[in-house]
Enzyme design. Structure first.
Site, mmCIF file in Angstrom:
data_model
loop_
_atom_site.group_PDB
_atom_site.id
_atom_site.type_symbol
_atom_site.label_atom_id
_atom_site.label_comp_id
_atom_site.label_asym_id
_atom_site.label_seq_id
_atom_site.Cartn_x
_atom_site.Cartn_y
_atom_site.Cartn_z
ATOM 1 N N SER A 13 30.163 48.011 29.506
ATOM 2 C CA SER A 13 29.447 48.038 30.844
ATOM 3 C C SER A 13 29.275 49.591 30.890
ATOM 4 O O SER A 13 30.103 50.390 31.020
ATOM 5 C CB SER A 13 30.480 47.496 31.900
ATOM 6 O OG SER A 13 29.987 48.118 33.195
ATOM 7 N N HIS B 32 26.473 45.291 28.631
ATOM 8 C CA HIS B 32 26.670 44.846 30.029
ATOM 9 C C HIS B 32 26.088 45.649 31.268
ATOM 10 O O HIS B 32 26.404 46.810 31.359
ATOM 11 C CB HIS B 32 28.149 44.537 30.105
ATOM 12 C CG HIS B 32 28.674 43.770 31.566
ATOM 13 N ND1 HIS B 32 28.454 42.332 31.648
ATOM 14 C CD2 HIS B 32 29.135 44.358 32.619
ATOM 15 C CE1 HIS B 32 29.087 41.970 32.673
ATOM 16 N NE2 HIS B 32 29.277 43.087 33.346
ATOM 17 N N ASP C 255 25.398 46.015 35.155
ATOM 18 C CA ASP C 255 25.958 45.568 36.504
ATOM 19 C C ASP C 255 24.854 45.829 37.573
ATOM 20 O O ASP C 255 24.713 46.997 37.725
ATOM 21 C CB ASP C 255 27.240 46.336 36.775
ATOM 22 C CG ASP C 255 28.516 45.626 35.880
ATOM 23 O OD1 ASP C 255 28.783 44.617 35.957
ATOM 24 O OD2 ASP C 255 28.978 46.754 35.154
ATOM 25 N N MET D 178 24.006 45.887 41.348
ATOM 26 C CA MET D 178 24.632 45.691 42.471
ATOM 27 C C MET D 178 23.572 45.853 43.790
ATOM 28 O O MET D 178 22.979 47.136 43.760
ATOM 29 C CB MET D 178 25.740 46.584 42.675
ATOM 30 C CG MET D 178 26.838 46.289 41.808
ATOM 31 S SD MET D 178 28.254 47.600 41.826
ATOM 32 C CE MET D 178 29.115 46.929 40.363
ATOM 33 N N HIS E 95 24.652 41.375 34.667
ATOM 34 C CA HIS E 95 25.553 40.855 35.792
ATOM 35 C C HIS E 95 25.016 40.927 37.150
ATOM 36 O O HIS E 95 25.201 42.066 37.482
ATOM 37 C CB HIS E 95 26.908 41.416 35.598
ATOM 38 C CG HIS E 95 28.146 41.051 36.175
ATOM 39 N ND1 HIS E 95 29.422 41.778 36.431
ATOM 40 C CD2 HIS E 95 28.075 39.952 37.494
ATOM 41 C CE1 HIS E 95 30.119 41.079 37.516
ATOM 42 N NE2 HIS E 95 29.545 40.099 38.009
ATOM 43 N N MET F 231 25.294 41.138 40.772
ATOM 44 C CA MET F 231 25.937 41.272 41.946
ATOM 45 C C MET F 231 24.940 41.156 43.161
ATOM 46 O O MET F 231 25.229 42.230 43.888
ATOM 47 C CB MET F 231 27.074 42.221 41.689
ATOM 48 C CG MET F 231 28.180 41.786 40.966
ATOM 49 S SD MET F 231 29.164 43.189 40.323
ATOM 50 C CE MET F 231 28.137 43.922 38.966
ATOM 51 N N MET G 125 35.602 37.210 36.598
ATOM 52 C CA MET G 125 36.054 38.259 37.026
ATOM 53 C C MET G 125 37.461 38.773 37.212
ATOM 54 O O MET G 125 38.322 37.581 37.745
ATOM 55 C CB MET G 125 35.685 38.833 38.283
ATOM 56 C CG MET G 125 33.986 38.681 38.276
ATOM 57 S SD MET G 125 33.212 40.004 37.281
ATOM 58 C CE MET G 125 33.882 41.528 38.108
ATOM 59 N N PHE H 155 33.293 47.589 41.662
ATOM 60 C CA PHE H 155 33.541 49.084 40.878
ATOM 61 C C PHE H 155 34.131 49.072 39.750
ATOM 62 O O PHE H 155 34.951 47.925 39.439
ATOM 63 C CB PHE H 155 34.436 49.717 41.948
ATOM 64 C CG PHE H 155 33.820 50.193 43.281
ATOM 65 C CD1 PHE H 155 32.940 51.168 43.593
ATOM 66 C CD2 PHE H 155 34.170 48.990 44.455
ATOM 67 C CE1 PHE H 155 32.607 51.306 44.722
ATOM 68 C CE2 PHE H 155 33.496 49.277 45.432
ATOM 69 C CZ PHE H 155 32.766 50.365 45.663
ATOM 70 N N GLY I 178 36.769 50.652 36.625
ATOM 71 C CA GLY I 178 38.156 51.432 36.787
ATOM 72 C C GLY I 178 39.360 50.738 37.590
ATOM 73 O O GLY I 178 40.241 51.465 38.142
ATOM 74 N N ASP J 173 35.758 40.188 32.834
ATOM 75 C CA ASP J 173 35.002 41.637 33.153
ATOM 76 C C ASP J 173 36.083 42.090 34.040
ATOM 77 O O ASP J 173 36.220 41.693 35.252
ATOM 78 C CB ASP J 173 33.852 41.312 33.848
ATOM 79 C CG ASP J 173 33.155 42.525 34.211
ATOM 80 O OD1 ASP J 173 33.477 43.669 33.972
ATOM 81 O OD2 ASP J 173 31.854 42.310 34.783
ATOM 82 N N GLY K 78 34.393 48.772 30.693
ATOM 83 C CA GLY K 78 33.406 49.765 31.140
ATOM 84 C C GLY K 78 34.301 51.078 30.957
ATOM 85 O O GLY K 78 33.963 51.748 29.966
HETATM 86 C C1 DX5 Z 1 32.614 45.638 38.501
HETATM 87 C C2 DX5 Z 1 31.670 45.292 36.927
HETATM 88 C C3 DX5 Z 1 32.284 45.686 35.977
HETATM 89 C C4 DX5 Z 1 32.857 47.212 35.838
HETATM 90 C C5 DX5 Z 1 33.967 47.152 34.676
HETATM 91 O O1 DX5 Z 1 32.146 44.719 39.455
HETATM 92 O O2 DX5 Z 1 31.296 44.147 37.064
HETATM 93 O O3 DX5 Z 1 31.496 45.279 34.735
HETATM 94 O O4 DX5 Z 1 31.818 48.082 35.028
HETATM 95 O O5 DX5 Z 1 34.643 48.404 34.443
HETATM 96 P P1 DX5 Z 1 36.052 48.601 34.006
HETATM 97 O O6 DX5 Z 1 35.930 47.972 32.562
HETATM 98 O O7 DX5 Z 1 36.219 49.908 34.125
HETATM 99 O O8 DX5 Z 1 37.052 47.869 34.859
HETATM 100 ZN ZN ZN Z 2 30.265 43.186 35.399
#
Ligand code: DX5
Ligand code: ZN
Length: 214
Positions: free
Chosen positions: A7, A32, A34, A36, A65, A67, A135, A141, A143, A173, A195
């Site tokens: 990601s 990937h 994201d 948002m 993905h 969101m 999920m 977010f 991290g 994810d 990510g």
């Molecule tokens: C969060 C995203 C993820 C995110 C994962 O809403 O969908 O794809 O980037 O990040 P890490 O791997 O750092 O949890």
């Molecule tokens: Zn994602």
């Protein structure tokens, strides 16, 4: 071998080209992305123009993905740039119709569920899915900490897909790293999203290879 979809959410976008080159060399399976909208999740990332630029620079399949609220409004635009297009079960669109529309546009369809949605709620939609994304954090977010409860959902979805005779990718994810990735694979995940773990690695190519060898 498990598939890996890094990601780019926490990446420095001006250095993304270097990462993509490394991903191509180390055999990353998908990228990937994201999306948002600041409504469905409390964060804003990027949309079609950024994905289009990434698409022009790589042949790695793009795993988008969404969101966003009421994603059916934007399926056509995203299906043009995505190889895999996923949206949230909870986002206010007709789930079956939206999955069908994605497939009719020649794109692989992915249904995504948040941590509070049970596996059973989406069983009826599995025949319309090419992938299900579970999920393992609240979306919004990078991290965050992995939620182990998600593993049970992976097991249930895998068992139900087998029962229905459906060939389905199961993706996870959120919070995937060297400790959590093996647990996810053991539970039946076939595509890992990672990510911050990948983008903060000292040696990206080695880290990709290590994860894929699980
Ligand atoms: C969060 C995203 C993820 C995110 C994962 O809403 O969908 O794809 O980037 O990040 P890490 O791997 O750092 O949890
Ligand atoms: Zn994602």
């Amino acid at each position: 071998m498990v598939k890996l979809s890094p990601s780019v959410l926490t990446a420095d976008f001006l250095t993304l080209c270097d990462f993509i080159e490394k991903f191509e060399k180390s055999g990353v399976d998908m990228l990937h992305l994201d999306v948002m909208d600041g409504v469905f999740v409390p964060n804003i990332s990027f949309g079609v123009p950024v994905i289009k630029s990434i698409k022009a620079h790589t042949s790695i399949p793009l795993d988008v993905h969404l969101m966003i609220d009421k994603p059916h409004r934007y399926i056509k635009e995203f299906a043009e740039v995505a190889d895999w297009l996923g949206f949230h079960y909870e986002a206010g669109s007709d789930v079956a119709e939206t999955l069908k529309e994605i497939r009719a546009l020649g794109t692989k369809a992915c249904l995504t569920i948040k941590p509070n949605t049970s596996a059973e709620e989406i069983f009826e939609f599995l025949p319309l899915c090419d992938m299900v994304l579970v999920m393992s954090v609240e979306p919004g977010f990078g991290g965050q900490k992995f939620m182990p409860e998600s593993l049970d959902k992976v097991r249930k979805i895998k068992a139900e897909a087998m029962r229905q005779g459906i060939d389905l990718e199961i993706q996870i994810d959120g919070g995937i790293n060297a400790e959590t990735a093996p647990l996810a694979v053991e539970a039946g995940v076939s595509v890992l999203v990672a990510g911050s773990y990948i983008f903060s690695a000292e040696n990206v190519e080695e880290t990709v290879k290590e994860i894929k060898a699980l």
